[in-house]
Design a protein around this motif. Structure first.
Motif, mmCIF file in Angstrom:
data_model
loop_
_atom_site.group_PDB
_atom_site.id
_atom_site.type_symbol
_atom_site.label_atom_id
_atom_site.label_comp_id
_atom_site.label_asym_id
_atom_site.label_seq_id
_atom_site.Cartn_x
_atom_site.Cartn_y
_atom_site.Cartn_z
ATOM 1 N N LYS A 1 2.652 17.850 12.927
ATOM 2 C CA LYS A 1 3.618 17.355 13.971
ATOM 3 C C LYS A 1 3.671 15.705 14.125
ATOM 4 N N LYS A 2 2.425 15.030 13.904
ATOM 5 C CA LYS A 2 2.550 13.801 14.124
ATOM 6 C C LYS A 2 3.536 13.034 12.828
ATOM 7 N N ILE B 1 5.958 14.392 11.438
ATOM 8 C CA ILE B 1 7.477 14.843 11.608
ATOM 9 C C ILE B 1 8.018 13.778 12.702
ATOM 10 N N LEU B 2 7.167 13.579 14.069
ATOM 11 C CA LEU B 2 7.347 12.865 14.851
ATOM 12 C C LEU B 2 7.610 11.345 14.555
ATOM 13 N N GLN B 3 7.091 10.884 13.564
ATOM 14 C CA GLN B 3 6.906 9.795 13.011
ATOM 15 C C GLN B 3 8.483 9.486 12.143
ATOM 16 N N TYR B 4 8.644 10.471 11.426
ATOM 17 C CA TYR B 4 9.695 10.421 10.676
ATOM 18 C C TYR B 4 11.119 10.515 11.829
ATOM 19 N N LEU B 5 10.833 11.172 12.449
ATOM 20 C CA LEU B 5 12.102 11.267 13.298
ATOM 21 C C LEU B 5 12.221 9.805 14.473
ATOM 22 N N ALA B 6 10.930 9.262 14.634
ATOM 23 C CA ALA B 6 11.081 8.161 15.344
ATOM 24 C C ALA B 6 11.502 6.992 14.241
ATOM 25 N N SER B 7 11.080 7.156 13.176
ATOM 26 C CA SER B 7 11.743 6.107 12.109
ATOM 27 C C SER B 7 13.349 6.234 12.001
#
Length: 143
Positions: free
Chosen positions: A2-3, A5-11
């Motif tokens: 999940k971390k 995926i969240l990093q990719y979404l934030a980027s």
């Protein structure tokens, strides 16, 4: 997982935000360039050039033509800064600062010639020619 995926979404969100700001800034600058290139306000530039060179935009003048540098147009502190290239030269130029009044009409608040243009305008032979033309014009007007 999940971390990651969240990093990719934030980027991805950061990239989209940056691209949006770049596009917005380009559109704003494009409308500014369009405003200063409007043929209806060319008299502003011509008046400024004639204040520097009484024979401006004539064959006898140092300033015979000008071209607005679209890449130089920028807005700072509510004023528009731009550069006019003189006689298709990058050495001879005039830096202008424009300001809009309460009705949105632009006027020149500062006009600064480059060193090369200033030297050409202050040249002794040009000053002599300018004096001679002024004397001839005065003689014609006195008739």
């Amino acid at each position: 997982m999940k971390k990651v995926i969240l990093q990719y979404l934030a980027s991805a969100l950061a990239v989209i935000l940056i691209l949006g700001l770049v596009v917005f800034n380009r559109q704003r600058n494009h409308s500014l360039v369009k405003k200063v290139k409007d043929p209806e306000i060319s008299y502003i530039y011509q008046d400024s050039l004639e204040n520097m060179d009484r024979l401006a935009l004539s064959q006898a003048g140092v300033i015979q033509s000008y071209q607005l540098d679209s890449l130089s147009v920028r807005k700072e502190d509510g004023k528009i800064h731009l550069v006019l290239h003189i006689n298709h030269s990058y050495d001879m130029q005039v830096n202008l600062v424009l300001k809009a009044d309460i009705y949105g009409d632009l006027s020149v608040v500062q006009a600064t010639p480059s060193k090369a243009l200033k030297l050409a305008l202050e040249d002794a032979s040009y000053q002599k020619r300018l004096t001679l033309i002024s004397q001839k014009a005065d003689a014609i007007m006195a008739r």
